[in-house]
Every structure is written in structure tokens, then in C-alpha cells.
Design a protein around this motif. Structure first.
Motif, mmCIF file in Angstrom:
data_model
loop_
_atom_site.group_PDB
_atom_site.id
_atom_site.type_symbol
_atom_site.label_atom_id
_atom_site.label_comp_id
_atom_site.label_asym_id
_atom_site.label_seq_id
_atom_site.Cartn_x
_atom_site.Cartn_y
_atom_site.Cartn_z
ATOM 1 N N LEU A 278 46.250 21.765 -115.717
ATOM 2 C CA LEU A 278 45.527 22.836 -115.042
ATOM 3 C C LEU A 278 44.052 22.488 -114.987
ATOM 4 C CD1 LEU A 278 47.166 25.957 -116.743
ATOM 5 C CD2 LEU A 278 47.816 24.880 -114.584
ATOM 6 N N ILE A 279 43.431 22.752 -113.862
ATOM 7 C CA ILE A 279 41.994 22.531 -113.718
ATOM 8 C C ILE A 279 41.214 23.769 -114.131
ATOM 9 C CG2 ILE A 279 40.152 22.076 -112.043
ATOM 10 C CD1 ILE A 279 42.122 20.358 -110.507
ATOM 11 N N ARG A 280 41.752 24.928 -113.830
ATOM 12 C CA ARG A 280 41.161 26.198 -114.245
ATOM 13 C C ARG A 280 42.276 27.154 -114.646
ATOM 14 N NH1 ARG A 280 36.534 27.778 -109.716
ATOM 15 N NH2 ARG A 280 35.166 25.973 -110.044
ATOM 16 N N MET B 267 53.268 45.156 -122.651
ATOM 17 C CA MET B 267 52.038 44.505 -122.237
ATOM 18 C C MET B 267 52.308 43.600 -121.041
ATOM 19 S SD MET B 267 49.936 45.656 -124.531
ATOM 20 C CE MET B 267 48.528 44.719 -123.932
ATOM 21 N N ARG B 268 51.255 43.377 -120.243
ATOM 22 C CA ARG B 268 51.350 42.449 -119.122
ATOM 23 C C ARG B 268 50.172 41.483 -119.179
ATOM 24 N NH1 ARG B 268 50.436 45.541 -114.595
ATOM 25 N NH2 ARG B 268 48.368 44.622 -114.361
ATOM 26 N N LEU B 269 50.459 40.194 -119.128
ATOM 27 C CA LEU B 269 49.435 39.169 -119.035
ATOM 28 C C LEU B 269 49.339 38.729 -117.580
ATOM 29 C CD1 LEU B 269 50.325 36.942 -122.136
ATOM 30 C CD2 LEU B 269 48.741 38.879 -122.030
ATOM 31 N N ASP B 270 48.164 38.897 -116.972
ATOM 32 C CA ASP B 270 47.939 38.510 -115.580
ATOM 33 C C ASP B 270 47.183 37.186 -115.564
ATOM 34 O OD1 ASP B 270 49.085 40.899 -114.626
ATOM 35 O OD2 ASP B 270 47.181 41.951 -114.923
ATOM 36 N N LEU B 271 47.713 36.212 -114.815
ATOM 37 C CA LEU B 271 47.137 34.869 -114.840
ATOM 38 C C LEU B 271 46.859 34.358 -113.439
ATOM 39 C CD1 LEU B 271 49.873 34.727 -117.069
ATOM 40 C CD2 LEU B 271 48.294 32.971 -117.852
ATOM 41 N N ARG B 272 45.810 33.526 -113.362
ATOM 42 C CA ARG B 272 45.578 32.713 -112.184
ATOM 43 C C ARG B 272 45.235 31.324 -112.660
ATOM 44 N NH1 ARG B 272 40.828 31.691 -107.813
ATOM 45 N NH2 ARG B 272 42.166 30.718 -106.249
ATOM 46 N N THR B 273 45.937 30.338 -112.131
ATOM 47 C CA THR B 273 45.673 28.947 -112.506
ATOM 48 C C THR B 273 45.401 28.129 -111.255
ATOM 49 O OG1 THR B 273 48.039 28.401 -112.441
ATOM 50 C CG2 THR B 273 47.114 29.083 -114.560
ATOM 51 N N LEU B 274 44.581 27.094 -111.418
ATOM 52 C CA LEU B 274 44.291 26.134 -110.354
ATOM 53 C C LEU B 274 44.739 24.765 -110.822
ATOM 54 C CD1 LEU B 274 40.674 27.252 -109.324
ATOM 55 C CD2 LEU B 274 42.841 27.961 -108.324
ATOM 56 N N HIS B 275 45.443 24.054 -109.954
ATOM 57 C CA HIS B 275 45.891 22.714 -110.307
ATOM 58 C C HIS B 275 45.862 21.850 -109.056
ATOM 59 C CE1 HIS B 275 49.934 23.469 -108.534
ATOM 60 N NE2 HIS B 275 49.674 24.704 -108.895
ATOM 61 N N GLY B 276 46.224 20.598 -109.208
ATOM 62 C CA GLY B 276 46.130 19.662 -108.099
ATOM 63 C C GLY B 276 44.738 19.077 -107.997
ATOM 64 N N LYS B 277 44.538 18.190 -107.043
ATOM 65 C CA LYS B 277 43.235 17.554 -106.863
ATOM 66 C C LYS B 277 42.180 18.596 -106.506
ATOM 67 C CE LYS B 277 44.907 12.988 -105.499
ATOM 68 N NZ LYS B 277 44.873 11.929 -104.463
ATOM 69 N N SER C 286 46.461 27.121 -106.043
ATOM 70 C CA SER C 286 46.287 28.247 -106.951
ATOM 71 C C SER C 286 47.610 28.969 -107.126
ATOM 72 C CB SER C 286 45.221 29.222 -106.435
ATOM 73 O OG SER C 286 45.631 29.789 -105.206
ATOM 74 N N HIS C 287 47.757 29.593 -108.259
ATOM 75 C CA HIS C 287 49.011 30.251 -108.593
ATOM 76 C C HIS C 287 48.700 31.531 -109.361
ATOM 77 C CE1 HIS C 287 53.187 29.998 -110.741
ATOM 78 N NE2 HIS C 287 53.167 30.878 -109.758
ATOM 79 N N TYR C 288 49.175 32.649 -108.837
ATOM 80 C CA TYR C 288 49.072 33.937 -109.533
ATOM 81 C C TYR C 288 50.439 34.287 -110.112
ATOM 82 C CZ TYR C 288 44.625 35.027 -107.166
ATOM 83 O OH TYR C 288 43.352 35.024 -106.710
#
Length: 261
Positions: A70-72, A89-99, A104-106
Motif C-alpha cells: 500500500l502506498i497510502r 463497530m465499523r472500520l472505514d478504510l481507504r487505501t492507495l496502491h499501484g504505481k 484506490s480502494h474503499y
């Protein structure tokens, strides 16, 4: 004497209520910003199990960031449901990957814990087909009795399979499903399953058909104790009808409500 007893009971109730607490904790390293809950409940053993499970999920994201997968990564949380017996509980995530973070992935992780034992009772699962016309958010149930656990999960899978089959047979254009926990006791789990379908009426698309079913399962046997097909919970009806049952945007992505002072 009667007044003393009443006063003692009120004090005990107040102490129990104030013993439950949720505080934000934060990990911030470079492009990693994870805000997650630290839970306090009356039973220290249960508290340890809940916080360990949450921290394991946080550390999984942290490990992916450290390894370069993951980049971010951004995370925030929300309390979905809480009573004397349950905490969801709910964990909300956003990740950035790739070059250069081009992808992005929510997504969200939802967990329901038994506050007395710390056991994970339910976990949120999400199915979305390629055309985004089947969108199911449903629970996977975990119980001490494997047969009871299988019985409940099989019943939920059966309801999903019916909608998939109707879609594959071109009876439906679209189908959405969401669930809401409405009660947990040592003996029962009660939830509402919200379903929205858009029927295929030949060359024309029919109206949405809505139905809400409140189901109570026996935690020891997995049996259905009651099933009310007329349950209506307006907030969840609105959320489904507006198609906002997707994972929420992490609030610390550009500002957080669980801010650490």
C-alpha cells in the motif's frame, strides 16, 4: 433500608453504564493514518479480546503499508450499534496502491462483539457482482456451537442464493440487501434484513419491491425463533433506497471526526 437498597442499585447501574467507553487511538507514520477504537467494558477479559481483535485488523493494514503493498492508507471508525450485551463497530478504510497510488480502494469492516465474553459474534461481508446490480451486505455469524453457527449462516446464504437465482433467471434487474443488528442476548441474535429488488417486466423495468424481515435466531441451536416480515426501520430503508450502503469514506481522509487532541 428500602431507600438504601434503591440508592445502591442506582449507583451500581451508573457504575455499569460509565464503565463502557470507546476512545480513539491513532497511528500516523508517513502516508499511514489509522484511527481506531480502544474499547473499555466491565469485564477485563472481554475487553482484552475485543481490543486484540481490533488491533489485529489495524496491524494487518499497517503491515501491508510497511511491506510496500500500500502506498497510502487511511482508517476511521464508527459505533454502529451498542446495548448492554453487544457492541458493533465499523472500520472505514481507504487505501492507495499501484504505481504512484493510481488505484484506490474503499471498504469497511464491520464487527459485532459480545460485551460479556469479548467474542466476535458477527462480521460484515460484502458481495458485489461485476455489473453492480447485485449488492449484498450480510453477516457471517460465529458461535461456540459449530452446528448452530452453520445453521444461521446457511439460512442467510439461502436468502442470498434466492436473489441470485432470480437475477440469473432474468426475473430481476437488480437486488440489494443490507442487515442491521437489533438485539443480542446470551441466547438469541436478532437482526433485520432489508431487501430491495427491481423486477424485470419484459421490455420495461418494474418498480422496486421492498421488504424488511426481522429474524430472531437461537444462539445455541441456530433455529429461527421468530420471523417478522413486516419490520420497518425508516433510517435503513432510506439508506437502501438511496443506495448508500457502500463503505463509508474514512473521515480522517481530509479531516476526521475522531480527532486525536
Amino acid at each position: 433500608m428500602k431507600k438504601l437498597v434503591i440508592a445502591s442499585l442506582l449507583a451500581a447501574l451508573c457504575a455499569t453504564a460509565s464503565a463502557d467507553n470507546i476512545q480513539p487511538q491513532q497511528i500516523r507514520e508517513g502516508q499511514l493514518d489509522l484511527i481506531y477504537p480502544v474499547v473499555t467494558v466491565v469485564n477485563p477479559a472481554a475487553q482484552g479480546k475485543i481490543n486484540t481483535d481490533i488491533l489485529n485488523r489495524v496491524n494487518q493494514i499497517k503491515g501491508q503499508y510497511k511491506s510496500g503493498d500500500l502506498i497510502r492508507a487511511f482508517m476511521d471508525y464508527a459505533t454502529v450499534y451498542e446495548d448492554d450485551n453487544a457492541l458493533e463497530m465499523r472500520l472505514d478504510l481507504r487505501t492507495l496502491h499501484g504505481k504512484r497510488g493510481s488505484h484506490s480502494h474503499y471498504w469497511s469492516e464491520g464487527m459485532t462483539y459480545d460485551k460479556h465474553t469479548g467474542d466476535l459474534v458477527m462480521q460484515r461481508e460484502h458481495f458485489l457482482n461485476d455489473d453492480h446490480e447485485l449488492d449484498f451486505v450480510y453477516p457471517q455469524v460465529f458461535l461456540a456451537n459449530p452446528e448452530a453457527e452453520a445453521a444461521i449462516n446457511n439460512d442467510i446464504d439461502r436468502r442470498i442464493a434466492r436473489l441470485k437465482r432470480q437475477y440469473e433467471n432474468r426475473e430481476l434487474y437488480r437486488a440489494y440487501m443490507y442487515y442491521e443488528l437489533t438485539g443480542l442476548t446470551p441466547d438469541t441474535i436478532t437482526m433485520v434484513i432489508y431487501t430491495r429488488t427491481l423486477r424485470n417486466n419484459g421490455h420495461e423495468r418494474g418498480e422496486f419491491e421492498n421488504w424488511d424481515t426481522e429474524i430472531t435466531y437461537d444462539r445455541k441451536t441456530g433455529a429461527i425463533l421468530s420471523e417478522d416480515k413486516s419490520a420497518i426501520y425508516n433510517d435503513e430503508r432510506r439508506r437502501l433506497d438511496e443506495r448508500v450502503n457502500r463503505p463509508a469514506r474514512p473521515r480522517n481522509y481530509g479531516g476526521t471526526t475522531n480527532r486525536i487532541s
